[in-house]
Design a protein around this motif. Structure first.
Motif, PDB file in Angstrom:
ATOM      1  N   MET A 126      -1.689  -7.384 -13.752  1.00  0.00           N
ATOM      2  CA  MET A 126      -1.336  -6.553 -12.589  1.00  0.00           C
ATOM      3  C   MET A 126      -2.410  -6.739 -11.530  1.00  0.00           C
ATOM      4  N   ASP A 127      -2.004  -7.164 -10.362  1.00  0.00           N
ATOM      5  CA  ASP A 127      -2.901  -7.265  -9.207  1.00  0.00           C
ATOM      6  C   ASP A 127      -2.539  -6.137  -8.251  1.00  0.00           C
ATOM      7  N   VAL A 128      -3.529  -5.316  -7.937  1.00  0.00           N
ATOM      8  CA  VAL A 128      -3.281  -4.140  -7.098  1.00  0.00           C
ATOM      9  C   VAL A 128      -3.573  -4.485  -5.643  1.00  0.00           C
ATOM     10  N   ASP A 129      -2.646  -4.111  -4.761  1.00  0.00           N
ATOM     11  CA  ASP A 129      -2.828  -4.343  -3.321  1.00  0.00           C
ATOM     12  C   ASP A 129      -2.411  -3.078  -2.573  1.00  0.00           C
ATOM     13  N   LEU A 130      -3.357  -2.151  -2.473  1.00  0.00           N
ATOM     14  CA  LEU A 130      -3.058  -0.903  -1.768  1.00  0.00           C
ATOM     15  C   LEU A 130      -3.186  -1.118  -0.265  1.00  0.00           C
ATOM     16  N   PRO A 131      -2.296  -0.510   0.513  1.00  0.00           N
ATOM     17  CA  PRO A 131      -2.395  -0.667   1.967  1.00  0.00           C
ATOM     18  C   PRO A 131      -3.739  -0.153   2.482  1.00  0.00           C
ATOM     19  N   ARG A 132      -4.337  -0.891   3.408  1.00  0.00           N
ATOM     20  CA  ARG A 132      -5.654  -0.502   3.940  1.00  0.00           C
ATOM     21  C   ARG A 132      -5.608   0.840   4.661  1.00  0.00           C
ATOM     22  N   ASP A 133      -4.430   1.170   5.204  1.00  0.00           N
ATOM     23  CA  ASP A 133      -4.336   2.409   5.984  1.00  0.00           C
ATOM     24  C   ASP A 133      -3.836   3.595   5.148  1.00  0.00           C
ATOM     25  N   LEU A 134      -3.831   3.448   3.836  1.00  0.00           N
ATOM     26  CA  LEU A 134      -3.412   4.562   2.982  1.00  0.00           C
ATOM     27  C   LEU A 134      -4.438   5.697   3.108  1.00  0.00           C
ATOM     28  N   ALA A 135      -3.942   6.918   3.309  1.00  0.00           N
ATOM     29  CA  ALA A 135      -4.856   8.066   3.447  1.00  0.00           C
ATOM     30  C   ALA A 135      -5.655   8.228   2.159  1.00  0.00           C
ATOM     31  N   PRO A 136      -6.962   8.520   2.263  1.00  0.00           N
ATOM     32  CA  PRO A 136      -7.806   8.646   1.063  1.00  0.00           C
ATOM     33  C   PRO A 136      -7.239   9.629   0.028  1.00  0.00           C
ATOM     34  N   ALA A 137      -6.677  10.740   0.474  1.00  0.00           N
ATOM     35  CA  ALA A 137      -6.150  11.736  -0.481  1.00  0.00           C
ATOM     36  C   ALA A 137      -4.946  11.157  -1.233  1.00  0.00           C
ATOM     37  N   GLY A 193     -14.386  -8.987 -10.970  1.00  0.00           N
ATOM     38  CA  GLY A 193     -14.418  -9.322  -9.546  1.00  0.00           C
ATOM     39  C   GLY A 193     -13.121  -9.067  -8.802  1.00  0.00           C
ATOM     40  N   LEU A 194     -12.101  -8.575  -9.488  1.00  0.00           N
ATOM     41  CA  LEU A 194     -10.801  -8.355  -8.842  1.00  0.00           C
ATOM     42  C   LEU A 194     -10.308  -6.931  -9.092  1.00  0.00           C
ATOM     43  N   TYR A 195      -9.454  -6.424  -8.197  1.00  0.00           N
ATOM     44  CA  TYR A 195      -8.773  -5.156  -8.457  1.00  0.00           C
ATOM     45  C   TYR A 195      -7.484  -5.508  -9.202  1.00  0.00           C
TER      46      TYR A 195
END
Ligand SMILES: O=C(O)C[C@H]1C=CC(=O)O1
Length: 92
Positions: free
Chosen positions: A7-18, A48-50
């Motif tokens: 599983m490679d995780v790619d969360l949006p950079r603009d996702l709100a911290p909460a 080295g990877l998320y």
């Protein structure tokens, strides 16, 4: 049936911290429940990877699909599934 799952995780950079915290907390609880139940047999961080490589021990392809598609992070994952079988040279 054993499966290796990357599983490679790619969360949006603009996702709100909460929202990010909530997603990650829900993912951890979901994963740990399946680990306690034995279906999620191993989880390893790829250095080295998320990303992680996990081993699932489930009754069917359909059950694995149900588990993976139920991951709270599912919309943000690239998932690769590799079915496993015993190696003839394995000593255990
Ligand atoms: O951090 C990850 O690798 C993604 C995900 C998979 C299980 C979990 O707790 O988080």
């Amino acid at each position: 049936m054993l499966f290796a799952v990357r599983m490679d995780v790619d969360l949006p950079r603009d996702l709100a911290p909460a929202e990010r915290e909530d997603l990650v907390a829900r993912e951890r609880a979901y994963s740990q429940e399946l680990q306690r139940g034995g279906e999620w047999a191993h989880i390893w961080r790829i250095v080295g990877l998320y990303s992680n490589i996990s081993i699932f021990d489930v009754d069917s392809n359909a059950r694995l699909h149900e588990i993976l598609s139920g991951l709270p992070l599912f919309p943000f994952l690239r998932i690769e599934v590799t079915p496993l079988t015993a190696h003839p040279s394995a000593i255990r």
